[in-house]
Design a protein around this motif. Sequence first.
Motif, short mmCIF file in Angstrom:
data_model
loop_
_atom_site.label_atom_id
_atom_site.label_comp_id
_atom_site.label_asym_id
_atom_site.label_seq_id
_atom_site.Cartn_x
_atom_site.Cartn_y
_atom_site.Cartn_z
N UNK A 1 20.67 12.50 -33.47
CA UNK A 1 19.29 12.01 -33.60
C UNK A 1 18.25 13.13 -33.69
N UNK A 2 18.65 14.35 -33.31
CA UNK A 2 17.64 15.42 -33.24
C UNK A 2 18.24 16.77 -33.61
N UNK A 3 17.35 17.71 -33.81
CA UNK A 3 17.71 19.12 -33.88
C UNK A 3 17.53 19.68 -32.46
N UNK A 4 18.58 20.31 -31.95
CA UNK A 4 18.51 20.82 -30.59
C UNK A 4 17.88 22.21 -30.59
N UNK A 5 16.85 22.37 -29.76
CA UNK A 5 16.11 23.63 -29.65
C UNK A 5 16.19 24.10 -28.20
N UNK A 6 16.67 25.31 -28.01
CA UNK A 6 16.94 25.82 -26.67
C UNK A 6 16.06 27.03 -26.37
N UNK B 1 27.46 33.86 -21.92
CA UNK B 1 27.89 32.47 -21.71
C UNK B 1 27.11 31.53 -22.62
N UNK B 2 25.80 31.80 -22.77
CA UNK B 2 24.96 30.97 -23.63
C UNK B 2 25.41 31.04 -25.09
N UNK B 3 25.67 32.25 -25.58
CA UNK B 3 26.11 32.43 -26.97
C UNK B 3 27.45 31.73 -27.21
N UNK B 4 28.36 31.87 -26.25
CA UNK B 4 29.67 31.21 -26.36
C UNK B 4 29.52 29.69 -26.41
N UNK B 5 28.66 29.13 -25.55
CA UNK B 5 28.45 27.68 -25.52
C UNK B 5 27.76 27.20 -26.79
N UNK B 6 26.79 27.99 -27.27
CA UNK B 6 26.09 27.63 -28.51
C UNK B 6 27.07 27.50 -29.67
N UNK B 7 27.96 28.48 -29.83
CA UNK B 7 28.95 28.45 -30.91
C UNK B 7 29.91 27.28 -30.75
N UNK B 8 30.32 27.03 -29.51
CA UNK B 8 31.25 25.93 -29.23
C UNK B 8 30.65 24.57 -29.60
N UNK B 9 29.41 24.32 -29.16
CA UNK B 9 28.76 23.04 -29.44
C UNK B 9 28.49 22.87 -30.94
N UNK B 10 28.06 23.94 -31.58
CA UNK B 10 27.78 23.87 -33.02
C UNK B 10 29.04 23.53 -33.80
N UNK B 11 30.15 24.14 -33.44
CA UNK B 11 31.41 23.89 -34.15
C UNK B 11 31.96 22.50 -33.85
N UNK B 12 31.96 22.12 -32.58
CA UNK B 12 32.56 20.84 -32.18
C UNK B 12 31.81 19.65 -32.77
N UNK B 13 30.46 19.73 -32.75
CA UNK B 13 29.66 18.58 -33.17
C UNK B 13 29.05 18.76 -34.57
N UNK B 14 29.36 19.90 -35.20
CA UNK B 14 28.87 20.19 -36.55
C UNK B 14 27.34 20.08 -36.63
N UNK B 15 26.69 20.80 -35.75
CA UNK B 15 25.23 20.81 -35.68
C UNK B 15 24.73 22.25 -35.65
N UNK B 16 23.46 22.42 -35.95
CA UNK B 16 22.81 23.71 -35.78
C UNK B 16 21.96 23.68 -34.52
N UNK B 17 21.97 24.76 -33.78
CA UNK B 17 21.15 24.88 -32.58
C UNK B 17 20.18 26.04 -32.78
N UNK B 18 18.92 25.80 -32.49
CA UNK B 18 17.90 26.85 -32.61
C UNK B 18 17.59 27.41 -31.22
N UNK B 19 17.62 28.72 -31.09
CA UNK B 19 17.22 29.37 -29.84
C UNK B 19 15.86 30.01 -30.05
#
Length: 200
Positions: free
Chosen positions: A123-128, A138-156
Motif C-alpha cells: 500500500x505504500x513506499x516505506x521511508x526509514x 544491521x540496518x543495511x542487512x535488514x533493508x536488503x532482506x526486506x527489499x528482496x523478500x517483498x520485492x519493494x524499494x525502501x528509501x532511507x
Amino acid sequence: MKRYGIIGGTFDPIHYAHLYIAYEAKKQLDLDEVIFMPAGNPPHKDGKCITDASLRYDMVNLAIQDYNEFSISSYEIEKNGLSFTYQTLEHLKSKDRELFFITGADCLIDIEKWENVSKILSLCNLVVFTRGGINNDELIKQEKYIQKKYEVDITVLKLNQLEISSTDIRKRIKDKERIDFFVPNSVVNFIEKNELYRED
C-alpha cells in the motif's frame, strides 16, 4: 497523482525532531503533503500509560500550525480498537494518492512482527530514518532482506541526527527542567496549562 507522506506515533509529546523528519521527507521525496497521524491505541504500547489521545492530538495540531505542508488526521484516534498500520494505509489509499510511510529504523528491524506486513508494503513506499541505538550494518542487512523478500524499494532519509526523545522530555518536565529547547512554545504552553507529565 499526489504524493502523501504519513508519519505516525504517539507524539507524547511531539517535539522538534518529529517536525524536522517530516520536513526533510517532504523535501527529499518531493511530497505534496505530510500527514501526522497520532496513534489512538497502538498495539506495541498496549498496557503502557500514554497521555489521553485528544491531548496528544491537540499538541500535534499546535506544533504544525505554522507549516502549510503539514496536516493532521484523527483517524487512528477515532477508530475503535487497536491501531494497525495496514488499516490506516487502507483508509488513506486512493487512486489519486501515492503513500509514503515514514518510520524509524527500529521499526524496519522489527517490521515482520507487524500485523499484515505484506499488505503494508503493497500500500505504500516505506521511508526509514535512522535514530540512535541502531547498528548501521544491521540496518543495511535488514533493508536488503526486506527489499528482496517483498520485492519493494525502501528509501532511507539522509538526516542530521537530533537526539531528542519524548521520554527524556517527560522526565525533564517531572524534574522541573526547561524543555523549550526541544518543543515548540505553543506545545510548552499547552503542557503547562494542562499540567501534563508532572507525575509518572
